[in-house]
Design a protein around this motif. Sequence first.
Motif, PDB file in Angstrom:
ATOM      1  N   ASP A 740       0.905  -1.159   0.429  1.00 16.50           N
ATOM      2  CA  ASP A 740      -0.019  -0.015   0.263  1.00 16.50           C
ATOM      3  C   ASP A 740       1.365   0.786  -0.207  1.00 16.50           C
ATOM      4  O   ASP A 740       1.468   1.637   1.108  1.00 16.50           O
ATOM      5  N   GLU A 741       1.225   1.779  -0.878  1.00 18.89           N
ATOM      6  CA  GLU A 741       1.853   3.409  -0.943  1.00 18.89           C
ATOM      7  C   GLU A 741       1.347   4.411  -0.336  1.00 18.89           C
ATOM      8  O   GLU A 741       2.214   5.124   0.163  1.00 18.89           O
ATOM      9  N   ALA A 742      -0.162   4.594   0.007  1.00 17.49           N
ATOM     10  CA  ALA A 742      -0.261   5.662   1.181  1.00 17.49           C
ATOM     11  C   ALA A 742       0.463   5.244   2.536  1.00 17.49           C
ATOM     12  O   ALA A 742       0.285   5.681   3.647  1.00 17.49           O
ATOM     13  N   LYS A 743      -0.010   4.229   2.773  1.00 18.68           N
ATOM     14  CA  LYS A 743       0.657   3.462   4.130  1.00 18.68           C
ATOM     15  C   LYS A 743       1.431   3.091   4.295  1.00 18.68           C
ATOM     16  O   LYS A 743       2.320   3.031   5.403  1.00 18.68           O
ATOM     17  N   HIS A 744       2.252   3.201   2.956  1.00 18.82           N
ATOM     18  CA  HIS A 744       3.668   2.737   2.931  1.00 18.82           C
ATOM     19  C   HIS A 744       4.124   1.184   3.523  1.00 18.82           C
ATOM     20  O   HIS A 744       5.147   0.944   4.568  1.00 18.82           O
ATOM     21  N   ASP A 745       2.783   0.309   3.641  1.00 17.88           N
ATOM     22  CA  ASP A 745       3.271  -0.917   4.993  1.00 17.88           C
ATOM     23  C   ASP A 745       2.240  -2.195   3.780  1.00 17.88           C
ATOM     24  O   ASP A 745       1.534  -2.002   2.629  1.00 17.88           O
ATOM     25  N   TRP A 746       2.621  -3.746   3.882  1.00 14.96           N
ATOM     26  CA  TRP A 746       2.216  -4.816   3.550  1.00 14.96           C
ATOM     27  C   TRP A 746       0.746  -4.746   4.020  1.00 14.96           C
ATOM     28  O   TRP A 746      -0.033  -4.736   5.348  1.00 14.96           O
ATOM     29  N   VAL A 747      -0.032  -4.660   2.821  1.00 16.02           N
ATOM     30  CA  VAL A 747      -2.099  -4.832   3.441  1.00 16.02           C
ATOM     31  C   VAL A 747      -2.330  -5.715   2.959  1.00 16.02           C
ATOM     32  O   VAL A 747      -1.977  -6.883   1.605  1.00 16.02           O
ATOM     33  N   LEU A 748      -3.500  -6.573   3.534  1.00 23.00           N
ATOM     34  CA  LEU A 748      -3.609  -7.670   3.630  1.00 23.00           C
ATOM     35  C   LEU A 748      -5.233  -7.568   2.461  1.00 23.00           C
ATOM     36  O   LEU A 748      -5.730  -6.690   3.086  1.00 23.00           O
ATOM     37  N   GLU A 749      -5.900  -7.585   1.441  1.00 24.39           N
ATOM     38  CA  GLU A 749      -7.183  -7.717   0.744  1.00 24.39           C
ATOM     39  C   GLU A 749      -8.206  -8.572   1.294  1.00 24.39           C
ATOM     40  O   GLU A 749      -7.568  -9.251   0.830  1.00 24.39           O
ATOM     41  N   PRO A 750      -8.706  -8.305   1.818  1.00 27.51           N
ATOM     42  CA  PRO A 750     -10.037  -9.183   2.291  1.00 27.51           C
ATOM     43  C   PRO A 750     -10.940  -9.771   1.074  1.00 27.51           C
ATOM     44  O   PRO A 750     -10.779  -8.372   0.000  1.00 27.51           O
ATOM     45  N   GLY A 751     -11.361 -10.886   0.855  1.00 25.21           N
ATOM     46  CA  GLY A 751     -12.157 -11.167  -0.542  1.00 25.21           C
ATOM     47  C   GLY A 751     -11.963 -12.133  -0.902  1.00 25.21           C
ATOM     48  O   GLY A 751     -11.575 -13.260  -0.395  1.00 25.21           O
ATOM     49  N   LYS A 752     -12.708 -12.326  -1.988  1.00 24.93           N
ATOM     50  CA  LYS A 752     -12.336 -14.044  -2.425  1.00 24.93           C
ATOM     51  C   LYS A 752     -11.692 -13.905  -3.418  1.00 24.93           C
ATOM     52  O   LYS A 752     -10.776 -12.952  -3.882  1.00 24.93           O
ATOM     53  N   ILE A 753     -10.466 -15.030  -3.903  1.00 25.36           N
ATOM     54  CA  ILE A 753      -9.892 -15.453  -4.137  1.00 25.36           C
ATOM     55  C   ILE A 753     -10.154 -16.877  -4.824  1.00 25.36           C
ATOM     56  O   ILE A 753     -10.418 -17.735  -4.336  1.00 25.36           O
ATOM     57  N   GLU A 754      -8.852 -17.478  -6.138  1.00 24.00           N
ATOM     58  CA  GLU A 754      -9.297 -18.896  -6.295  1.00 24.00           C
ATOM     59  C   GLU A 754      -7.971 -18.680  -6.980  1.00 24.00           C
ATOM     60  O   GLU A 754      -6.953 -18.069  -6.998  1.00 24.00           O
ATOM     61  N   LEU A 755      -7.850 -20.399  -5.683  1.00 23.83           N
ATOM     62  CA  LEU A 755      -6.552 -20.808  -6.455  1.00 23.83           C
ATOM     63  C   LEU A 755      -6.048 -21.943  -7.436  1.00 23.83           C
ATOM     64  O   LEU A 755      -7.659 -22.147  -8.240  1.00 23.83           O
ATOM     65  N   LEU A 756      -5.589 -21.285  -8.381  1.00 20.82           N
ATOM     66  CA  LEU A 756      -5.859 -21.797  -9.775  1.00 20.82           C
ATOM     67  C   LEU A 756      -4.448 -23.327  -9.823  1.00 20.82           C
ATOM     68  O   LEU A 756      -3.114 -22.862  -9.754  1.00 20.82           O
ATOM     69  N   LEU A 757      -4.943 -24.118  -9.779  1.00 21.69           N
ATOM     70  CA  LEU A 757      -3.643 -25.987  -9.787  1.00 21.69           C
ATOM     71  C   LEU A 757      -3.202 -25.164 -11.872  1.00 21.69           C
ATOM     72  O   LEU A 757      -4.376 -25.320 -12.868  1.00 21.69           O
ATOM     73  N   ALA A 758      -2.180 -25.345 -11.539  1.00 19.04           N
ATOM     74  CA  ALA A 758      -1.614 -25.353 -13.089  1.00 19.04           C
ATOM     75  C   ALA A 758      -0.533 -26.273 -13.857  1.00 19.04           C
ATOM     76  O   ALA A 758       0.080 -26.850 -12.572  1.00 19.04           O
ATOM     77  N   HIS A 759      -0.187 -26.426 -14.319  1.00 20.93           N
ATOM     78  CA  HIS A 759       0.853 -27.259 -15.639  1.00 20.93           C
ATOM     79  C   HIS A 759       1.767 -26.009 -15.886  1.00 20.93           C
ATOM     80  O   HIS A 759       2.869 -26.060 -15.417  1.00 20.93           O
ATOM     81  N   ASP A 760       1.468 -25.224 -15.651  1.00 21.91           N
ATOM     82  CA  ASP A 760       2.049 -24.014 -16.442  1.00 21.91           C
ATOM     83  C   ASP A 760       1.096 -22.818 -16.794  1.00 21.91           C
ATOM     84  O   ASP A 760       0.011 -22.825 -16.333  1.00 21.91           O
ATOM     85  N   ALA A 761       1.779 -21.868 -16.137  1.00 18.74           N
ATOM     86  CA  ALA A 761       1.041 -20.553 -16.751  1.00 18.74           C
ATOM     87  C   ALA A 761      -0.371 -20.400 -17.544  1.00 18.74           C
ATOM     88  O   ALA A 761      -1.398 -19.631 -17.554  1.00 18.74           O
ATOM     89  N   GLY A 762      -0.085 -21.377 -19.363  1.00 18.87           N
ATOM     90  CA  GLY A 762      -1.275 -21.208 -19.164  1.00 18.87           C
ATOM     91  C   GLY A 762      -2.080 -22.514 -19.504  1.00 18.87           C
ATOM     92  O   GLY A 762      -3.304 -22.790 -20.871  1.00 18.87           O
ATOM     93  N   ASN A 763      -2.095 -23.454 -18.514  1.00 19.95           N
ATOM     94  CA  ASN A 763      -2.497 -24.418 -18.597  1.00 19.95           C
ATOM     95  C   ASN A 763      -3.570 -24.953 -17.098  1.00 19.95           C
ATOM     96  O   ASN A 763      -2.122 -25.450 -16.447  1.00 19.95           O
ATOM     97  N   VAL A 764      -4.582 -23.913 -17.088  1.00 17.81           N
ATOM     98  CA  VAL A 764      -5.485 -24.306 -15.481  1.00 17.81           C
ATOM     99  C   VAL A 764      -6.012 -25.599 -16.044  1.00 17.81           C
ATOM    100  O   VAL A 764      -6.901 -25.830 -16.384  1.00 17.81           O
ATOM    101  N   ALA A 765      -5.591 -26.411 -13.891  1.00 21.02           N
ATOM    102  CA  ALA A 765      -5.928 -27.687 -14.503  1.00 21.02           C
ATOM    103  C   ALA A 765      -6.993 -28.043 -13.324  1.00 21.02           C
ATOM    104  O   ALA A 765      -8.046 -28.928 -13.102  1.00 21.02           O
ATOM    105  N   GLY A 766      -6.906 -27.307 -12.730  1.00 21.92           N
ATOM    106  CA  GLY A 766      -8.300 -26.611 -11.487  1.00 21.92           C
ATOM    107  C   GLY A 766      -8.167 -25.679 -11.055  1.00 21.92           C
ATOM    108  O   GLY A 766      -7.461 -24.731 -10.391  1.00 21.92           O
TER     109      GLY A 766
END
Length: 774
Positions: A740-766
């Motif tokens: 966070d450039e305003a706080k000059h610190d690391w900040v955790l954003e709450p909310g939904k995320i997706e974890l993408l299982l992949a063989h590589d950056a172009g091939n998502v498997a789950g």
Amino acid sequence: MKKLLTFTVLLGAGLIVFGCKGDPTLPRDVKNYDDPLMQHEKEISGIISKMTLEEKVAMLHGKHMFTSEGVPSQGIADMVYADGPFGIREEMEPHSWNSLHLTTDSATFFPTGSALAATWSDGIAYLYGTGMAREARLRGKDMILGPAINIQRIPTGGRTYEYLSEDPYLSSVLSVAYTKGVQNNGVAVCVKHFALNNQETNRGSVNVIVSPRAMREIYLPPFEATVVEGNAFGVMSAYNKINGYWCAENYELLNSILRKDWGFKGMVISDWGGTHSTVESVVAGLNVEMPNSQYLGQALLDSVAAGAVSEDVIDERVREILRVRLAVDPVPENKANVEMTAKPEQAQIAYQVALQSIVLLKNEGSLLPIDLNKVKTIAVIGDNADKIMATGGVGAGVKALYEITPLAGLKNRIGDKAKIVYAQGYTSQQARGGFGGFGGGFGGFGRRGGATATPAKPDDTAKKLQDEAVKVAKSADMVLFIGGDNRSHETEGSDRRSMDLPYNQENVLEAVAKVNPNVVFIAVAGAPVDLNRVQACCPAIVQSWFNGTEGGNALADILTGESSPSGRLPFSYPFNLEDSPAYATGSFPQTDAPVNQDVFVSLVQEDSKAEEMLKGATGRGTALYSEDMLVGYRWFDTKQKPVMYPFGYGLGYSEIEYSDFAADKSEYRDGEVITVTLKAHNKGKYVQCDVPQVYVHRVDSKIEWPYKELKGFTKTVIYINPDPTDVEIKIPVESLKYWDEAKHDWVLEPGKIELLLAHDAGNVAGKVELRIEN
């Protein structure tokens, strides 16, 4: 540490070795419980109290080309530095670049940085560090000038081959492991180049303009991890400026970030010729000016006398050096360089790195591995088939005890099982000027490694070589075309002007493919090259590297099926150079200044231009990082720009399928660790090392993010077994924060995320959807 394994399977009537021959695991008990840098504070205070100001200042600059002063009056040894990060350079005269021509200083040539990164293995990186340290100790060295961990921002970067990856997380994992491997074996690292040395063009003068968030999230994490988790003893400041200030006198970089935010207790040395001031440098946190005393010698004594620098500051700089000096036992001079540096144990490590680094990019019709029951004549074509890569161009090189070229490796492994016929195909003798390589000192300046005597007319030579290649290919069952770059074409001190394959390779390759369609193209290179024409005529493509002492044997073992390829690309392979972010945004190359003689080249040549360069002349270009955080695959994903081969890509001889991807919870908070599990199924006939990768995609975020970012991976042996292999990957919630450039610190954003299982950056498997709460 787990023992290196050789996996065997019974096929038919014979016992044949396959797989990746084991992936050593980084020892989990390797931790810095008691910081070795902080064990001698009382003793150090006593030493400093007895030192004169002159003795203190003598420690803050170069004594010899790769040595800085100790405290002779108190029996404190000098600091002796080893260049560079992929092999211990030969011994040179104290005040010059000329070789001492010893018979004991031939070292192991380890695969270069991008090769190590392609292993995607922290265990291999740890082994790499142990091998480097063992050979450094034999040579009486205290600190290795490496690892080199700047982010690969441009595909054409002159040091892409030396750096690790375009991704900060992959770079961090490997640099930490390398550092622990070195420092747990009695030698300090000097992690470099701090920071944002992402281009060689005008690197000695360019001013990098970058946002605080991009700097913190993309360019600094490998350094932070290596300092905080790896407890690196040394850091080398870079040549360039950041936001208007030279790195060697950048107070924010060396003091606020490195020492205060990260708690660094060690020493900072300048890149050679990279110091530009006296008061500013020593106050900002520079400990040693290398290799001379222009600023931190008599000028520093004068500054103290004038009251411009407090002796307390000098004492702090000396303390930081002594912390490292007392944490690393010096090697007595009479025990250094008394036996051959290169050892079989280190050669075996180099082999393991090379073996696990090779990336299979394409394999139509299962042309590989070579079936020696059917293939009886193999045409090996290409200058790189028989070219050594330990030296060449500008920068660190290794006087290797030996180097197995691809051609030699194939002959070693195939023997009389098939006939090998070699044709050079093209010549690299027309390369642009540069150093002949550190392996022979700098006496070869102005020539290229591999150059020959005065050649025939270029057109005549090219036609003759091409005709010979076509003739050889016609009569062969298979063609192995070994091309790519070399250490003179990819070199410190300058960036490539394009990704084009040099030396007429493509024309020769297309002519060969017309008479024999069974062509395997092997790109020996440390960076991406243009494969568009190669793709059109080659059913199989392999990415090899500047792969060290045992590189040829490792390549042959992959090609012949002794091992299944397990390397993964540490960078994206664009279709066109103009697609890559720095080029697409027009921020590289810079157009506001001419390309100048490189600062290091000027230093070595003692050129008349050197003085101007070293004084930091202005107006030499501004590098505006317009792509911000969208470096590498982050750019291609977010901009939905297709690539030829994505980051993390690599095939094996067995297909691996994933299933049952899951997380241990559905909601996580700061301080917790996300544990994901999956099952990996081996659908082939080869034991296979595989690299499941987990990326994070933010869902409905209010903060601007790249589309996805790598946050976890593991290299795992997948056996031939009807039952799947269970795989576990851990992702600390801490790693999901943004700057966070305003706080000059690391900040955790709450909310939904997706974890993408992949063989590589172009091939998502789950996918798994989670929720992050503060």
